[in-house]
Design a protein around this motif. Structure first.
Motif, PDB file in Angstrom:
ATOM      1  N   ASN A  68       0.917  -1.111  -0.091  1.00 14.21           N
ATOM      2  CA  ASN A  68       0.103  -0.044   0.063  1.00 14.21           C
ATOM      3  C   ASN A  68       0.682   1.288  -0.139  1.00 14.21           C
ATOM      4  OD1 ASN A  68      -2.538  -1.437   0.100  1.00 14.21           O
ATOM      5  ND2 ASN A  68      -2.623  -1.597   2.068  1.00 14.21           N
ATOM      6  N   ASP A  69       2.098   1.048  -0.295  1.00 13.69           N
ATOM      7  CA  ASP A  69       3.211   2.133  -0.350  1.00 13.69           C
ATOM      8  C   ASP A  69       2.910   3.226   0.940  1.00 13.69           C
ATOM      9  OD1 ASP A  69       4.015   1.599  -3.037  1.00 13.69           O
ATOM     10  OD2 ASP A  69       2.072   2.244  -3.758  1.00 13.69           O
ATOM     11  N   LYS A  70       3.016   2.627   2.217  1.00  7.46           N
ATOM     12  CA  LYS A  70       2.912   3.295   3.384  1.00  7.46           C
ATOM     13  C   LYS A  70       4.138   4.473   3.522  1.00  7.46           C
ATOM     14  CE  LYS A  70       2.804   3.404   8.574  1.00  7.46           C
ATOM     15  NZ  LYS A  70       1.901   4.347   8.533  1.00  7.46           N
ATOM     16  N   GLU A  71       3.762   5.655   3.619  1.00  8.64           N
ATOM     17  CA  GLU A  71       4.927   6.600   4.195  1.00  8.64           C
ATOM     18  C   GLU A  71       4.728   6.761   5.602  1.00  8.64           C
ATOM     19  OE1 GLU A  71       6.663  10.948   2.596  1.00  8.64           O
ATOM     20  OE2 GLU A  71       4.930   9.949   1.620  1.00  8.64           O
ATOM     21  N   PHE A  72       6.015   6.423   5.971  1.00  5.07           N
ATOM     22  CA  PHE A  72       6.140   6.881   7.658  1.00  5.07           C
ATOM     23  C   PHE A  72       6.290   8.138   7.827  1.00  5.07           C
ATOM     24  CE2 PHE A  72       7.191   2.257   7.000  1.00  5.07           C
ATOM     25  CZ  PHE A  72       6.289   1.491   8.141  1.00  5.07           C
ATOM     26  N   PHE A  78       8.652   6.741  18.045  1.00  2.11           N
ATOM     27  CA  PHE A  78       8.806   7.383  19.392  1.00  2.11           C
ATOM     28  C   PHE A  78      10.211   7.044  19.924  1.00  2.11           C
ATOM     29  CE2 PHE A  78       8.285   2.713  19.902  1.00  2.11           C
ATOM     30  CZ  PHE A  78       8.868   2.367  21.037  1.00  2.11           C
ATOM     31  N   LEU A  79      10.360   8.160  20.719  1.00  5.84           N
ATOM     32  CA  LEU A  79      11.712   8.077  21.482  1.00  5.84           C
ATOM     33  C   LEU A  79      11.692   7.353  23.001  1.00  5.84           C
ATOM     34  CD1 LEU A  79      14.554   9.428  21.448  1.00  5.84           C
ATOM     35  CD2 LEU A  79      13.498  11.326  22.715  1.00  5.84           C
ATOM     36  N   GLY A  88       6.689  -1.658  14.682  1.00  6.58           N
ATOM     37  CA  GLY A  88       6.687  -2.562  13.843  1.00  6.58           C
ATOM     38  C   GLY A  88       7.890  -3.294  13.157  1.00  6.58           C
ATOM     39  N   ALA A  89       8.976  -2.839  13.708  1.00  6.29           N
ATOM     40  CA  ALA A  89      10.272  -3.294  13.330  1.00  6.29           C
ATOM     41  C   ALA A  89      11.137  -3.715  14.409  1.00  6.29           C
ATOM     42  CB  ALA A  89      11.046  -1.945  12.564  1.00  6.29           C
ATOM     43  N   ASN A  90      12.246  -4.519  14.013  1.00  7.57           N
ATOM     44  CA  ASN A  90      13.116  -4.821  15.046  1.00  7.57           C
ATOM     45  C   ASN A  90      14.097  -3.738  15.438  1.00  7.57           C
ATOM     46  OD1 ASN A  90      16.047  -6.180  15.524  1.00  7.57           O
ATOM     47  ND2 ASN A  90      14.525  -7.586  16.003  1.00  7.57           N
ATOM     48  N   SER A  91      14.711  -3.828  16.610  1.00  9.07           N
ATOM     49  CA  SER A  91      15.673  -2.645  17.204  1.00  9.07           C
ATOM     50  C   SER A  91      16.869  -2.440  16.289  1.00  9.07           C
ATOM     51  CB  SER A  91      16.141  -3.178  18.448  1.00  9.07           C
ATOM     52  OG  SER A  91      14.812  -3.094  19.581  1.00  9.07           O
ATOM     53  N   LYS A  92      17.077  -3.406  15.570  1.00  7.62           N
ATOM     54  CA  LYS A  92      18.349  -2.976  14.463  1.00  7.62           C
ATOM     55  C   LYS A  92      17.864  -1.807  13.728  1.00  7.62           C
ATOM     56  CE  LYS A  92      17.921  -5.878  10.265  1.00  7.62           C
ATOM     57  NZ  LYS A  92      18.503  -6.922   9.424  1.00  7.62           N
ATOM     58  N   LEU A  93      16.840  -1.512  13.289  1.00 10.43           N
ATOM     59  CA  LEU A  93      16.690  -0.550  12.604  1.00 10.43           C
ATOM     60  C   LEU A  93      16.390   0.850  13.309  1.00 10.43           C
ATOM     61  CD1 LEU A  93      15.491  -2.538  10.340  1.00 10.43           C
ATOM     62  CD2 LEU A  93      13.882  -0.768   9.733  1.00 10.43           C
ATOM     63  N   SER A  94      16.380   0.660  14.865  1.00  5.49           N
ATOM     64  CA  SER A  94      16.230   2.096  15.676  1.00  5.49           C
ATOM     65  C   SER A  94      17.540   3.001  15.545  1.00  5.49           C
ATOM     66  CB  SER A  94      16.225   1.717  17.105  1.00  5.49           C
ATOM     67  OG  SER A  94      14.833   0.899  17.140  1.00  5.49           O
ATOM     68  N   SER A  95      17.374   4.171  15.704  1.00  8.40           N
ATOM     69  CA  SER A  95      18.355   5.255  15.350  1.00  8.40           C
ATOM     70  C   SER A  95      18.267   6.273  16.347  1.00  8.40           C
ATOM     71  CB  SER A  95      18.132   5.668  13.997  1.00  8.40           C
ATOM     72  OG  SER A  95      18.927   6.800  13.887  1.00  8.40           O
ATOM     73  N   PRO A  96      19.492   7.173  16.747  1.00  5.99           N
ATOM     74  CA  PRO A  96      19.381   8.060  17.658  1.00  5.99           C
ATOM     75  C   PRO A  96      18.768   9.302  16.755  1.00  5.99           C
ATOM     76  CG  PRO A  96      21.584   7.711  16.818  1.00  5.99           C
ATOM     77  CD  PRO A  96      20.687   6.613  16.390  1.00  5.99           C
ATOM     78  N   SER A  97      18.480   9.289  15.527  1.00  2.31           N
ATOM     79  CA  SER A  97      18.033  10.071  14.735  1.00  2.31           C
ATOM     80  C   SER A  97      16.366   9.915  14.325  1.00  2.31           C
ATOM     81  CB  SER A  97      19.013  10.731  13.535  1.00  2.31           C
ATOM     82  OG  SER A  97      18.244  11.304  12.629  1.00  2.31           O
ATOM     83  N   LYS A  98      15.758  10.839  14.469  1.00  2.00           N
ATOM     84  CA  LYS A  98      14.181  10.613  13.843  1.00  2.00           C
ATOM     85  C   LYS A  98      14.287  10.487  12.621  1.00  2.00           C
ATOM     86  CE  LYS A  98      11.202  13.661  14.554  1.00  2.00           C
ATOM     87  NZ  LYS A  98      10.282  14.615  15.258  1.00  2.00           N
ATOM     88  N   LEU A 101      15.704   7.259  11.210  1.00  2.00           N
ATOM     89  CA  LEU A 101      14.741   6.149  11.404  1.00  2.00           C
ATOM     90  C   LEU A 101      13.809   6.134  10.323  1.00  2.00           C
ATOM     91  CD1 LEU A 101      13.673   3.474  12.644  1.00  2.00           C
ATOM     92  CD2 LEU A 101      12.544   5.154  14.422  1.00  2.00           C
ATOM     93  N   LEU A 102      13.049   7.206  10.102  1.00  2.00           N
ATOM     94  CA  LEU A 102      11.803   7.370   9.146  1.00  2.00           C
ATOM     95  C   LEU A 102      12.688   7.114   7.630  1.00  2.00           C
ATOM     96  CD1 LEU A 102      10.118  10.595  10.432  1.00  2.00           C
ATOM     97  CD2 LEU A 102       9.592   8.327  10.258  1.00  2.00           C
ATOM     98  N   GLN A 103      13.812   7.607   7.317  1.00  3.66           N
ATOM     99  CA  GLN A 103      14.418   7.451   6.126  1.00  3.66           C
ATOM    100  C   GLN A 103      14.508   5.937   5.872  1.00  3.66           C
ATOM    101  OE1 GLN A 103      18.371   9.043   5.546  1.00  3.66           O
ATOM    102  NE2 GLN A 103      18.183   8.666   3.097  1.00  3.66           N
ATOM    103  N   LYS A 104      15.129   4.964   6.997  1.00  2.46           N
ATOM    104  CA  LYS A 104      15.185   3.752   6.893  1.00  2.46           C
ATOM    105  C   LYS A 104      13.949   2.900   6.739  1.00  2.46           C
ATOM    106  CE  LYS A 104      19.013   3.267  10.182  1.00  2.46           C
ATOM    107  NZ  LYS A 104      19.364   2.654  11.476  1.00  2.46           N
ATOM    108  N   LEU A 105      12.601   3.390   7.264  1.00  4.74           N
ATOM    109  CA  LEU A 105      11.588   2.562   7.318  1.00  4.74           C
ATOM    110  C   LEU A 105      10.923   2.800   5.834  1.00  4.74           C
ATOM    111  CD1 LEU A 105       9.836   3.876  10.763  1.00  4.74           C
ATOM    112  CD2 LEU A 105      10.898   1.467  10.241  1.00  4.74           C
TER     113      LEU A 105
END
Length: 315
Positions: A68-72, A78-79, A88-98, A101-105
């Motif tokens: 559905n081409d979701k855009e995060f 959340f911080l 909805g993702a594993n912690s390996k995608l988590s980032s100190p930068s919001k 993280l959005l870019q990765k998602l």
């Protein structure tokens, strides 16, 4: 005299994995054991673009969002503990930068959609039927990210709920890519933090649900769980934590998977790639010796032959 029972599994006759196949692997950490083997032999694969996902609802959400081409946006993250997370993702995608993280998602969502569209095979490995509901938003999460447990409610998915989720996954996949082959398996890793009886109950729900879905549609079940529990029923096949299969067990289950799902005409290429991989890992006693230079020349010839046949391979 045979001192063990072996699970009889027939080799698939159609749509086997070869070096033209594209294999998308989603699910629990055991799917990455199979994925790592496929990657070692240089098959075209993508494994867990959102990290390890243990239960079917998390996988359903990932596939739904991708198709559905979701855009995060910042409303999805959340911080916590100085890192930005997505439930909805594993912690390996988590980032100190919001923003990071959005870019990765968003990038991983695009990549997932591309692979859902082009995959010849999709391997889905389920790990547990136990899930955690985030009380504040009444949503089931893929990962708690060490948020205090009092903010979650632990639940066991019923067989019917799992069937409904798997049916939804298959409808999404088949509508988007009707040519792909879906292979289900249940992770042999024991989730004993849930409890011994609770782990067995969880696996039973997963297996019952998968077989209901497989029997209705032209999909397949690979018995990795049964191989571990029956053929390898000994603690010498477990890692030190007594929960995860050790390297010997993974190699054995991979061998069974290879015998069933890998095309015979891919085996010579796998043999050559294995020789190249071992050659690349080789550490010479004398890197300037003539013998080592001859070894390197032969290695390059093997690499050139493989790359000529399959230009997509990268060593």
């Amino acid at each position: 005299m045979d001192f063990r029972t072996q699970i009889p599994i027939q080799k698939q006759q159609h749509n086997l994995v070869d070096y033209h196949s594209k294999v998308l692997l989603l699910g629990s950490c055991f799917v990455e054991n199979i994925g790592d083997k496929l990657s070692y032999y240089k098959f075209q694969t993508l494994q867990n673009p959102f990290g390890v996902l243990f239960h079917p609802l998390a996988i359903e959400t990932l596939i739904t969002n991708a198709i559905n081409d979701k855009e995060f946006t910042e409303d999805d993250v959340f911080l916590h503990n100085e890192l930005w997370h997505y439930f909805g993702a594993n912690s390996k995608l988590s980032s100190p930068s919001k923003e990071e993280l959005l870019q990765k998602l968003n990038q991983q969502t695009v990549t997932t959609k591309q692979w859902l569209n082009s995959a010849s095979h999709i391997v889905i490995t389920l790990g547990t039927a136990w899930v955690y509901r985030y009380i504040e938003k009444d949503t089931i999460v893929a990962n708690c990210h060490k948020v205090p447990q009092k903010r979650f409610q632990k639940e066991l998915l019923s067989v019917d709920a799992i069937v409904q989720s798997l049916e939804a996954i298959l409808v999404l996949i088949n509508e988007y890519n009707p040519k792909t082959q879906v292979v289900f398996t249940v992770s042999p890793i024991r989730h004993l933090k849930d409890g011994f009886v609770e782990n067995t109950q969880s696996k039973a729900h997963l297996i019952s649900a998968i077989h209901q879905v497989v029997n209705k549609r032209q999909n397949y079940y690979f018995p990795s769980y049964e191989i571990m529990m029956d053929e390898l029923r000994d603690y010498r096949f477990y890692a030190k934590d007594m929960l995860h299969p050790n390297e010997t067990a993974i190699d054995y289950i991979w061998e069974r998977f290879q015998n069933i799902w890998i095309a015979d005409d891919a085996l010579p290429t796998m043999k050559t790639i294995n020789e190249i991989q071992k050659g690349l890992q080789h550490k010479p006693f004398n890197s300037t010796s003539e013998a080592h230079q001859v070894f390197l020349d032969k290695l390059e010839l093997k690499k050139s032959a493989i790359l000529e046949a399959f230009p997509h391979i990268v060593f």
